[in-house]
Each structure stands twice: as structure tokens, then as C-alpha cells.
Design a protein around this motif. Sequence first.
Motif, PDB file in Angstrom:
ATOM      1  N   ILE A 113       0.825  -1.212   0.000  1.00 59.22           N
ATOM      2  CA  ILE A 113       0.000   0.000   0.000  1.00 59.22           C
ATOM      3  C   ILE A 113       0.851   1.251   0.000  1.00 59.22           C
ATOM      4  CG2 ILE A 113      -1.945  -1.135   1.099  1.00 59.22           C
ATOM      5  CD1 ILE A 113      -0.979   0.057   3.734  1.00 59.22           C
ATOM      6  N   MET A 175      -1.010  16.027   4.184  1.00 57.60           N
ATOM      7  CA  MET A 175      -1.847  17.193   4.491  1.00 57.60           C
ATOM      8  C   MET A 175      -1.054  18.463   4.204  1.00 57.60           C
ATOM      9  SD  MET A 175      -3.666  16.197   8.086  1.00 57.60           S
ATOM     10  CE  MET A 175      -5.262  16.973   8.031  1.00 57.60           C
ATOM     11  N   ARG A 256       8.208  16.985  -6.559  1.00 56.33           N
ATOM     12  CA  ARG A 256       8.507  17.800  -5.366  1.00 56.33           C
ATOM     13  C   ARG A 256       9.939  17.540  -4.907  1.00 56.33           C
ATOM     14  NH1 ARG A 256       3.562  19.139  -2.492  1.00 56.33           N
ATOM     15  NH2 ARG A 256       4.940  19.852  -0.834  1.00 56.33           N
TER      16      ARG A 256
ATOM     17  N   GLN B 313       0.086  16.618  13.137  1.00 58.74           N
ATOM     18  CA  GLN B 313      -0.981  17.468  12.590  1.00 58.74           C
ATOM     19  C   GLN B 313      -1.144  18.764  13.371  1.00 58.74           C
ATOM     20  OE1 GLN B 313      -4.757  15.484  11.972  1.00 58.74           O
ATOM     21  NE2 GLN B 313      -3.798  13.850  10.827  1.00 58.74           N
ATOM     22  N   ALA B 316       1.502  21.084  12.190  1.00 64.55           N
ATOM     23  CA  ALA B 316       1.210  21.608  10.851  1.00 64.55           C
ATOM     24  C   ALA B 316       0.082  22.636  10.914  1.00 64.55           C
ATOM     25  CB  ALA B 316       0.836  20.456   9.914  1.00 64.55           C
ATOM     26  N   VAL B 326       3.301  24.717   5.164  1.00 60.97           N
ATOM     27  CA  VAL B 326       3.437  23.500   5.975  1.00 60.97           C
ATOM     28  C   VAL B 326       3.093  22.259   5.159  1.00 60.97           C
ATOM     29  CG1 VAL B 326       2.837  24.720   8.099  1.00 60.97           C
ATOM     30  CG2 VAL B 326       1.037  23.533   6.824  1.00 60.97           C
ATOM     31  N   SER B 327       3.650  21.133   5.562  1.00 61.13           N
ATOM     32  CA  SER B 327       3.192  19.852   5.015  1.00 61.13           C
ATOM     33  C   SER B 327       3.300  18.794   6.104  1.00 61.13           C
ATOM     34  CB  SER B 327       4.008  19.457   3.781  1.00 61.13           C
ATOM     35  OG  SER B 327       5.309  19.109   4.163  1.00 61.13           O
ATOM     36  N   TRP B 328       2.414  17.835   6.024  1.00 57.92           N
ATOM     37  CA  TRP B 328       2.381  16.718   6.991  1.00 57.92           C
ATOM     38  C   TRP B 328       2.248  15.444   6.175  1.00 57.92           C
ATOM     39  CZ3 TRP B 328      -1.622  13.143   7.604  1.00 57.92           C
ATOM     40  CH2 TRP B 328      -1.573  12.338   8.758  1.00 57.92           C
ATOM     41  N   LEU B 329       3.172  14.541   6.385  1.00 57.26           N
ATOM     42  CA  LEU B 329       3.179  13.313   5.596  1.00 57.26           C
ATOM     43  C   LEU B 329       3.256  12.126   6.553  1.00 57.26           C
ATOM     44  CD1 LEU B 329       3.465  12.314   2.590  1.00 57.26           C
ATOM     45  CD2 LEU B 329       5.902  12.239   3.012  1.00 57.26           C
ATOM     46  N   PRO B 330       2.259  11.268   6.538  1.00 60.46           N
ATOM     47  CA  PRO B 330       2.247  10.172   7.513  1.00 60.46           C
ATOM     48  C   PRO B 330       2.863   8.896   6.947  1.00 60.46           C
ATOM     49  CG  PRO B 330       0.167  10.210   6.349  1.00 60.46           C
ATOM     50  CD  PRO B 330       1.027  11.281   5.708  1.00 60.46           C
ATOM     51  N   TYR B 332       1.552   5.309   6.586  1.00 62.04           N
ATOM     52  CA  TYR B 332       0.140   4.915   6.604  1.00 62.04           C
ATOM     53  C   TYR B 332       0.028   3.422   6.357  1.00 62.04           C
ATOM     54  CZ  TYR B 332       0.614   5.184   1.510  1.00 62.04           C
ATOM     55  OH  TYR B 332       1.003   5.019   0.226  1.00 62.04           O
ATOM     56  N   GLY B 333      -1.147   2.889   6.642  1.00 62.09           N
ATOM     57  CA  GLY B 333      -1.392   1.497   6.318  1.00 62.09           C
ATOM     58  C   GLY B 333      -1.388   0.595   7.525  1.00 62.09           C
ATOM     59  N   ILE B 352       7.197  24.526  -0.298  1.00 67.34           N
ATOM     60  CA  ILE B 352       7.882  23.311   0.141  1.00 67.34           C
ATOM     61  C   ILE B 352       8.126  22.377  -1.039  1.00 67.34           C
ATOM     62  CG2 ILE B 352       7.673  21.249   1.607  1.00 67.34           C
ATOM     63  CD1 ILE B 352       5.951  23.039   3.492  1.00 67.34           C
ATOM     64  N   ALA B 354      10.310  18.771  -1.443  1.00 65.24           N
ATOM     65  CA  ALA B 354      10.044  17.416  -0.988  1.00 65.24           C
ATOM     66  C   ALA B 354       9.425  17.426   0.407  1.00 65.24           C
ATOM     67  CB  ALA B 354      11.344  16.631  -0.969  1.00 65.24           C
ATOM     68  N   PRO B 355       8.232  16.854   0.564  1.00 66.70           N
ATOM     69  CA  PRO B 355       7.650  16.745   1.902  1.00 66.70           C
ATOM     70  C   PRO B 355       8.183  15.533   2.654  1.00 66.70           C
ATOM     71  CG  PRO B 355       6.096  15.963   0.261  1.00 66.70           C
ATOM     72  CD  PRO B 355       7.321  16.384  -0.490  1.00 66.70           C
ATOM     73  N   VAL B 356       8.983  14.710   1.950  1.00 67.63           N
ATOM     74  CA  VAL B 356       9.588  13.546   2.586  1.00 67.63           C
ATOM     75  C   VAL B 356      10.888  14.003   3.233  1.00 67.63           C
ATOM     76  CG1 VAL B 356      10.302  11.161   2.209  1.00 67.63           C
ATOM     77  CG2 VAL B 356       8.754  12.263   0.583  1.00 67.63           C
ATOM     78  N   THR B 358      14.272  13.061   4.925  1.00 68.44           N
ATOM     79  CA  THR B 358      15.210  11.975   5.221  1.00 68.44           C
ATOM     80  C   THR B 358      16.075  12.305   6.437  1.00 68.44           C
ATOM     81  OG1 THR B 358      16.141  12.824   3.154  1.00 68.44           O
ATOM     82  CG2 THR B 358      15.590  10.514   3.223  1.00 68.44           C
TER      83      THR B 358
END
Lengths: 350, 485
Positions: A113, A175, A256, B313, B316, B326-330, B332-333, B352, B354-356, B358
Amino acid sequence: MRQLCKGNVAVVKAALMAGCRSFYGYPITPASEIAEYAALLIPQAGGTFVQAESEVSAINMVYGASCAGQRVMTASSGPGISLMQEGISYLAGAELPCVIADIMRGGPGLGNISPEQSDYFCMTKGGGHGCYRNIVLAPSSVQEMAALTMLAFELADKYRNPAVLLADGYVGQMMEPLELEMTEAIQPAKPWAVRGTPETHGNLVSSIYLTNDLMEEHVRKLEAKYLECERSECRWETYRAEDAEVLVIGYGIVSRILRTAVDVARAHGLKAGLFRPITLWPFPSQALRQAAEKVEKVLVVELSTGQMVEDVRLALNGRIPVEFYSRVGGNVPSAEKIHSELMAHMEALV
Amino acid sequence: MNDYTVVHEKAPAFFDRFARKDENQHQTHYCPGCGHGVVHKMIADALTELGVQQRTILVSPVGCSVFAYYYFDTGNVQAAHGRAPAVATALKRSNPESIVISYQGDGDLAAIGTAEIVHAANRGENITVFFVNNSIYGMTGGQMAPTTLLGQISTTTPWGRRPNNDGMPIKMCEMLSALEAPAYIERVALSDAKHILQARKAVKKALELQTQHAGFSMVEILSPCPTILKMEPTVARHWVGEVLAKQFPLGVYRDHRAEFVPVDVPQKPLAELLGLGGEKLSDAERQSRRKNTQARTIKVAGFGGQGVLLLGQLLAEMGMREHMEVSWLPSYGPEMRSGSAHCHVTLAHERIGAPVITRPEVLIAMNEPSLRKFGPMVQVGGMILYNGRELPEDLQFEGTTVHCIPASQIADEIGAAKVANVVMLGAMLEATNCLPLATARTVLADMVKNPKLSEMNDRALDVGREYLDQDVLALAVAGPDGCGE
């Protein structure tokens, strides 16, 4: 006012703004929030939400609602999209507009996923049978999830064809601030629709053409429509590409990362630029050729083992070297990694 | 004056001439003795008698009746094989006053479209299904149908249908009448005049029920296929009554309206549903209003259930209210449901990329595994806030400021384990100064409506902040490496 919003939720809000009051879907990670928010919001706006028994049924309900002249959408991910392909072919064949959000995950098979970009082929090339195309839009932010959803409804109606919002799991799950402005949804008249009213009772929606000549006539009509779409609807974005020696190309979440990578490369003295296709079909080939006119090399980065890179190679037609870098399985490259890839390729050039 | 007398008029719901046909526009494409023509006539008559032709939509399936739209002067939709009930569902939902007919054969309804018919019936869709069962695939030239009888020869059952290989003939009326939602299910046969009259009544009743919004109705019609069964039309008709009806008993299987208690959904204005309103600011205006904020890349990690994603959250949301990007990246799963969770938060003054993240500048590690996993990735000069009294003995992070805050313990003392994340938020804001504490209070107050919890959150923020202050003092004494005592 800005609201902090998940990409998937932005899709539903934008659909409502676009006048969509019909959603038929089936849950699948990482697209499920779209169905969940459609279930929450659309009935409160007087619309219809049905959780179908499968993606096969969901897309055929979309077909039915589109026949009835509704602005309608569904959402899914990899395995569910595979099941929908039959219905998508019928929708295209019967010239029915609809919007399909594909929040891509890892594949093939059940895969996982995590985010991938491996549905590019099946969405841009026609994953179902027959000569048809989907209009495919690739958002890279939450704001764009909304903007391109609205555009998808507009283009679907304009060309009477399915339009796809092709996003990866990250863009769906992240988000960001979302700003929506109330606008009146303008929907074209659909005199061809079958609504069960005296005015429409003579109408027929079908994709069957039994004689060869009629079938060819129909396929040529679709072809002409797709050519027109290629001429008029290509969309893309560039970043620091004007004086670039090397162009990085990617869409969705990758674009991005590439944007950051361009800054990193420039900080290290390498003149890098970004080309980001926003429409994956029609692919902005001509714009890419222009953007790549003065560069020595391009590097395509995807979360797949190489799908969009084929369209890049077709567009550039051997004029300059096209390098490729990918991560799959849910892994995403860092901007620093892209920078080192760029350096390696540029050194190889010297 | 005509020199003939009209005994049976063509049903007005049929076209006068079948112009959609390529040739022979005065006759149907059905074989002599085929049941489809008879069923079409019954439907056409019923539409006229009920006065609903103008608002009827016929969904043609795949099979011999794929061209039903050649004949019916109604709205027409052609559906994929087996999918007519799904298509009909949305046609009806889109226009509840329309009369929607799903016309299907045995392969379409009882083989490839089994899921669609079961679930349309189970939802009690207010549609009418006419199911023509002739025990064989006609259009594709005589292959086995799900309703082919045991021992019956077809092109794909050359030794006859064998139960050990092909299973048993499927009984759809019996199956669907096991559901609670359908209103009316009957099986009839086109075997002789008497039964044809009964079939006519059933067809009309099923449509009439739809005009009364009664719910799902289906009539299964046992029907002759003389061509494929290689029988004279009269023999085929006889066979339907004598043989087919033995396997598929005729009769009414369901005749009562589903007793749903409808649950209405409250209606709201669109602006409210979408959360619209408030002032729109330009980038420049946002920039000018941005005060007391610092750009940061933050990773929050811990066990699922520790409020890790929520803490991200909150940050953010605070950043957004302070006019930042702002960005929020979880993550997930499945890992959300147990095990570990983490999220990336970027607070920035520019668009912004890359919201990832490292290599975060700040790590909030709510448990030891997260500290071990992500601690080494923190940027040099960055900061780690660890939910614990002190670092595990074997760990040290060169060039990183580490604050140990026993947030879970503090939260327990406050009275709710779930405010541990807010304790960490208080400490983090104090340690980084990246966002004003007052904004945290506003955001928390907006998100938490329970006054008791709200009070605890406020305390958690304060205690976290105060603990951090003490920790900083201790650090000043103990030196920059490791946790203060």
C-alpha cells in the motif's frame, strides 16, 4: 481561508465544488479516504453515495450515472483500477464523461500500500481493450489535488471521455493548506443523456457498432477527439529550466523531490532544471522538446521501473541522452540522492 | 378502408420500424420460436398499459438481447456483460422517477453478473429485472449456461453437463429470495398459452411495483431456444414446460415490500460542508503576518496509539495558522493499526519541495525503537526530544542536542496517558521556539471540545515546557552531550 487538508479529502471537496453529486466506490488503501469523505459529504449536499460490491460494479454504476447526465466520480488504487479497466473501456467507447481518482500503490498483484507510480501505463495507454485514451492529470500537492479534480470534471465533459486523477499514495495521504473559493459550477448541457424523461426518451448510449464501416467511423471519431485533446490540453510546469544544462523530469511526489534536488544541485554549481508534466496524457511532448533544447542530458525519475520515461524518449526522439533513476516498493529517493545521480551522469558526459 | 382487420396491434412502446437495425427493419433479429420476442411484447404492452413508456430506460445486456434497443421506443442504454444491474442502479438513483428495466439472459445474470444481481437485489434497488432463462448460451453459439440442465449437451459440455465437473444448474429465484430486501420475485414459463398469460401478469406486476417505489423486483422467464437446442419451436416450448420447469419450479418466491425504515441525512449548505469562509491572503500578506516562527523539518515517531500522527498534525495546523507553508506526511497502512507510526512535518517560509524528510532537524521520539531507528538520521546541529527519563546507556548522538522528557509518566500524573504527545509538544515548542505556545493553546482548544480533556491538554503543555526548562538548566551544568540528571 486556508484549511489543513489531506490530499484525498481535497479531491472530494473539489468534486462537490465542481457540481459532482454522485459517487460510487469501493474501499482500498491508500484511496479509501476519498470514498469515506464522499460518503460523509455528498449525501449532506443532496447527492448519492453508494458503496458498490466491487470495483467492477462501482465503475459500471459510474457508467449508469454518466448515462443519466450526472457529474460522477469514483476512486481506487492499483488492484481496484485493474478491475475497473473493462468499465473504463466501455465509458470511453460510449463517450461518457466521468472522473476516476487512482491513488497509486505498489504492484504488481496485491503488492503493497506504499506509494508507487506504476499505474502510468495502464492509465495513459488505455488499460482496457480498444483504441481509447484517458485524460490523465498528475497532481503534486493538496491544492493541486483540488484544482486538477475540478479540471478533470471540466475536461471529461468537454471531451465526453473519462478523466483520471493519477496521484501516488503520498500525495493522497499528505496534508497541506488548501484554499477553496466558492465558484458556481458550470456544467454543459448533455442532450445525449438518458434520464428517463419524455425529452430524452429517444436517446441511446452504447458502444456497439456491428458493421465494420460504422465501427471504423466511430473509432475515427474518437481518434479525432484525442488528436484535438493533444493539441489543446497539454499542461506542464518548469522550474529553473531556462538556463539549465541538465533537466530532471518527474511528476507527482517525485516532482517535489526533484524541485528540492534542483536547488541542491544549483547550490553545488550544477545548472539543473525541472520539467514536470501535469497532463500525463496528453503528454506535453512539444513543450518538453522546447525545454530540452539547450540541455545536454535529461534524467527521468519515477517510482516505477520505467513507464513515463518511454514517453520522454518518444518526445525527444534520440536527440539527447535520457537517463533514468527509480525507486519502487514504496521507497522514495532523497533530493541528495538525485543530486548525486545527476553529478554521476554529468561527469560521465565529460 | 383496410381490407384486413387488426386483431393485435403492435405495442406502441415498440418502434414502428426498427431503424437502428442494419437491414430487415420490419422484423426482429430473433429466431423463429425464440422466447425473447414474446417477452419483448409483454414488456412493451405493460409499458403502454402503465403509461410509463416516456420515462422508461431499458438496459440491454450482452447476449441475444444485446440489441433490445433496436425495438423499444424508450430511453436505451447498452451495458457490459453482466453489469446491467449496476448500471441500472445508478440510472435509477440519478432519476428516481424513471422506470428502469434490466433485461438479462442466463449467462449475463447468473454467471458473469452474479455479484451485480445479488447486490442490486440486496440493496432493494427500485428497478425491475427480466431474467430470460433458456438454459443455454444463444448468441455465442450454444455453450453451457449456469442454468444448463444436468446431462444437457452443449458445445462446452460435449458429454452433457456433469455435476462433478460443472456443478448444478443455478436457481436464481430461490437464491435471491433468501435476501431480505427484494419486493417481488416470480418464475414463469413460456411453455403454453396459459403460462404465457401468467407471465404477462408477472411482467406487468413487476413494472407496476416499480411505479409504486416498492423496491427490487425480478421475473425469471423460462424461455425456448429452438435454434440452439435443435428443436422445432413447438417442441422447444413443450420442453420448457415439461423439462426445464421441473428443474426450475414455477411460482411466486417473494411478494412483499421490503420494510425499510429510511434514515434521512441532514442537509447542509455547501460552504459549510467544504469549510469555506474567512479571509484570503496573498503570499505577501501571509509573509508580512508571519511572526515568531522558524522553519523546521520535524519527524515524530512512536507506537501507534501514542498520538504521533496527531502531534504532527497539531504542528502543521499551528504553522498554517501562523501563515507558514506546511506539510504533513504520515506513514500509513497496516503499521497504523499496531506497531510503529511516524510522520514528517515541514514548517517553512518558502514553497515546500520534498515533503519527505530523510534527515530531520528535529526528532520527537515517543519510544525507544523510534529513537534507535531515526535518532542517527537527525541533522548535525539538530535536536532530539525523547520520551524517557534518560537515554538508553548504549546510545549517544554526537552533535545533536538531546532532551529527555518522561512525557508518558508526566501524562499519567496529569491523569490521561493520551496527553503525552501534548507534553512533548510543550517541550518541543520551548526548546525550538519555532511556533508560539499561545497558538498551540488555540489549536488544541479548537480541536478538543471535551472541557476536562482540554484542561489536561493545557496542563500538559505547561508541564512539558517547564520540564524542558529544568532540563536545559541541568544540561548547562552537565555539558552538551547526553541527558542532564
